[in-house]
Scaffold this active site. Structure first.
Site, PDB file in Angstrom:
ATOM      1  N   GLN A 177     -20.387  12.977   6.646  1.00  0.00           N
ATOM      2  CA  GLN A 177     -19.309  13.210   7.624  1.00  0.00           C
ATOM      3  C   GLN A 177     -17.970  12.649   7.152  1.00  0.00           C
ATOM      4  O   GLN A 177     -16.954  12.859   7.812  1.00  0.00           O
ATOM      5  CB  GLN A 177     -19.671  12.604   8.992  1.00  0.00           C
ATOM      6  CG  GLN A 177     -20.839  13.288   9.680  1.00  0.00           C
ATOM      7  CD  GLN A 177     -20.519  14.706  10.164  1.00  0.00           C
ATOM      8  OE1 GLN A 177     -19.366  15.144  10.176  1.00  0.00           O
ATOM      9  NE2 GLN A 177     -21.553  15.437  10.549  1.00  0.00           N
ATOM     10  N   ALA A 198     -22.575  20.314   1.760  1.00  0.00           N
ATOM     11  CA  ALA A 198     -21.502  21.312   1.701  1.00  0.00           C
ATOM     12  C   ALA A 198     -21.104  21.872   3.051  1.00  0.00           C
ATOM     13  O   ALA A 198     -19.933  22.157   3.302  1.00  0.00           O
ATOM     14  CB  ALA A 198     -21.930  22.463   0.790  1.00  0.00           C
ATOM     15  N   HIS A 199     -22.092  22.036   3.943  1.00  0.00           N
ATOM     16  CA  HIS A 199     -21.791  22.856   5.129  1.00  0.00           C
ATOM     17  C   HIS A 199     -20.951  22.137   6.181  1.00  0.00           C
ATOM     18  O   HIS A 199     -20.614  22.719   7.209  1.00  0.00           O
ATOM     19  CB  HIS A 199     -23.078  23.447   5.725  1.00  0.00           C
ATOM     20  CG  HIS A 199     -23.975  22.495   6.448  1.00  0.00           C
ATOM     21  ND1 HIS A 199     -24.014  22.452   7.819  1.00  0.00           N
ATOM     22  CD2 HIS A 199     -24.865  21.587   6.012  1.00  0.00           C
ATOM     23  CE1 HIS A 199     -24.923  21.551   8.188  1.00  0.00           C
ATOM     24  NE2 HIS A 199     -25.450  21.008   7.110  1.00  0.00           N
ATOM     25  N   CYS A 321     -28.355  17.357  15.911  1.00  0.00           N
ATOM     26  CA  CYS A 321     -29.599  17.078  15.190  1.00  0.00           C
ATOM     27  C   CYS A 321     -30.654  16.474  16.090  1.00  0.00           C
ATOM     28  O   CYS A 321     -31.760  16.226  15.662  1.00  0.00           O
ATOM     29  CB  CYS A 321     -29.332  16.128  14.027  1.00  0.00           C
ATOM     30  SG  CYS A 321     -28.024  16.700  12.970  1.00  0.00           S
TER      31      CYS A 321
HETATM   32  N1  PLP Z   1     -26.072  12.894   7.340  1.00  0.00           N
HETATM   33  C1  PLP Z   1     -25.180  13.093   8.307  1.00  0.00           C
HETATM   34  C2  PLP Z   1     -24.289  11.978   8.722  1.00  0.00           C
HETATM   35  C3  PLP Z   1     -25.086  14.333   8.942  1.00  0.00           C
HETATM   36  O1  PLP Z   1     -24.202  14.534   9.932  1.00  0.00           O
HETATM   37  C4  PLP Z   1     -25.960  15.373   8.512  1.00  0.00           C
HETATM   38  C5  PLP Z   1     -25.926  16.694   9.195  1.00  0.00           C
HETATM   39  O2  PLP Z   1     -25.967  16.810  10.377  1.00  0.00           O
HETATM   40  C6  PLP Z   1     -26.866  15.106   7.482  1.00  0.00           C
HETATM   41  C7  PLP Z   1     -26.896  13.855   6.915  1.00  0.00           C
HETATM   42  C8  PLP Z   1     -27.821  16.146   7.004  1.00  0.00           C
HETATM   43  O3  PLP Z   1     -27.185  17.088   6.194  1.00  0.00           O
HETATM   44  P1  PLP Z   1     -27.904  18.485   5.926  1.00  0.00           P
HETATM   45  O4  PLP Z   1     -27.785  19.281   7.172  1.00  0.00           O
HETATM   46  O5  PLP Z   1     -27.149  19.088   4.778  1.00  0.00           O
HETATM   47  O6  PLP Z   1     -29.314  18.183   5.544  1.00  0.00           O
END
Ligand code: PLP
Length: 375
Positions: A177, A198-199, A321
């Site tokens: 982030q 990346a996203h 999440c």
């Molecule tokens: N770490 C943080 C702080 C995030 O906000 C996210 C995504 O929500 C992730 C890790 C996980 O990334 P990814 O979706 O590419 O697995």
């Protein structure tokens, strides 16, 4: 549509999508192949690595492409513990990490490690002193995120790194982030491992990167197979994802300061406008320019999100999440149940306008005025 959930994911700009299309259709070769199309595909990977390295002020050989931020987090933790296996099996982390770190640490505990989870204060802040005082002689790894994905709190990674200078514990930071949102370099942060995805910055889903530098040595392979990514993360390179990631990062880098100023202006404007809604509470310090968490205590966040959804305004209930479950971040901050259950996260991107914030204000105010508190 008014998309205010850029901390969950971001739209891919046409330039990055075009770079992906070309990698899929024109430069489709296998980067390991010894002929022209292979060399062209390899050039995409090399160029992408150089761009991501440049964005961190790091060397290309310190960047390893992964399939996502979650993979980078898991890999970094295991690699650091492996390198420091003679130091001990103790991990220091925070109670507010992303589940990609927290659930991995839980698994490591099941495998024989022990862990200390440093709690934030009521504002969601974590001090370097609290982290460092949890470090023991047998601490092999410290993992503290750079920017919290729910509250936008920025954690003092640089200060933690300085405090670990005379201790063998390796330092990992999940900068998913923070990358291209707040200014930092790998060296300046001083972390040995840094996770990116990346996203969150206009790149496609399914690609991330892990920086391994500083004191990281003899990095434990994540997978075993061919020689890709220095043999540490084998598998045919995801050239299209890498092309999209690199182009998106490049676009953000070109406008870095302008975007940062714009995000911060949106956040500040949102603070001012939403602050006028009766009973609304700000949750967390909102240090990062793109994240603002607010609560309407008593009004379930799921209802707020679905009502706004009906109006074409997209925000997240706590964290995308952790759908449906009480957020571990808000719980760790000690928020009372009504406030925690009423918390929504608003997050901005380069395309967000003040008009979007105005629409959000109207929708939240209407929700507050037309619904009864249910909690
Ligand atoms: N770490 C943080 C702080 C995030 O906000 C996210 C995504 O929500 C992730 C890790 C996980 O990334 P990814 O979706 O590419 O697995």
């Amino acid at each position: 549509m008014i998309y205010l959930d850029h901390a969950a994911t971001t739209p891919v700009p046409p330039e990055a999508a075009q770079a992906m299309l070309e990698a899929l259709t024109k430069d489709f070769g296998n980067p390991s192949a010894q002929y022209a199309p292979g060399r062209q595909a390899k050039a995409i990977v090399d160029r992408g690595r150089a761009i991501i390295a440049g964005a961190l002020g790091a060397k290309p050989e310190q960047i390893f492409f992964t399939s996502c931020g979650t993979e980078g987090d898991n890999w970094a933790l295991r690699a650091a513990l492996h390198q420091n296996r003679r130091v001990g099996k103790h991990i220091v982390t925070t109670a507010v990490e992303h589940s990609a770190v927290l659930q991995c640490v839980r698994q490591l505990e099941r495998e024989g490690c022990s862990a200390t989870y440093v709690k934030p204060d009521g504002e969601g802040r974590i001090t370097a002193r609290a982290v460092l005082s949890a470090v023991r002689e047998d601490t092999a790894l410290v993992s503290v995120m750079l920017v919290n994905n729910e509250t936008g709190a920025v954690f003092p990674v640089e200060e933690i790194a300085a405090g670990l200078r005379d201790h063998p514990a390796l330092l990992h930071t999940d900068a998913v982030q923070g990358f291209l949102k707040i200014p930092f370099t790998a060296k300046g942060l001083g972390a040995d491992y840094i996770t990116l995805s990346a996203h969150k910055v206009g790149g496609p889903k399914g690609i991330g990167a892990l920086y391994a530098g500083g004191r990281a040595k003899n990095v434990l392979p994540l997978l075993f197979g061919g020689g890709q990514e220095g043999g540490l993360r084998p598998g045919t390179e995801a050239t299209a994802q890498i092309a999209g990631f690199a182009r998106a990062a490049e676009l953000r880098l070109e406008r870095r300061e302008e975007i940062a100023a714009r995000l911060a202006a949106c956040r500040d404007y949102a603070r001012e406008r939403l602050g006028a809604i009766p009973d609304l509470r700000f949750v967390g310090p909102g240090d990062a320019p793109h994240i603002l968490s607010v609560s309407l205590p008593g009004y379930p966040s799921q209802n707020i999100v679905s009502e706004l959804d009906g109006k074409g305004i997209y925000i997240s209930a706590g964290s995308a999440c952790h759908r449906g479950k009480a957020s571990h971040v808000l719980t760790a901050m000690g928020l009372d149940k009504r406030t925690a259950a009423g918390t929504v996260r608003v997050s901005f991107g380069p395309e967000t306008s003040f008009e979007d914030v105005d629409a959000l204000f109207e929708a939240l105010l209407a929700h507050r005025n037309t619904r009864f508190p249910m909690l």
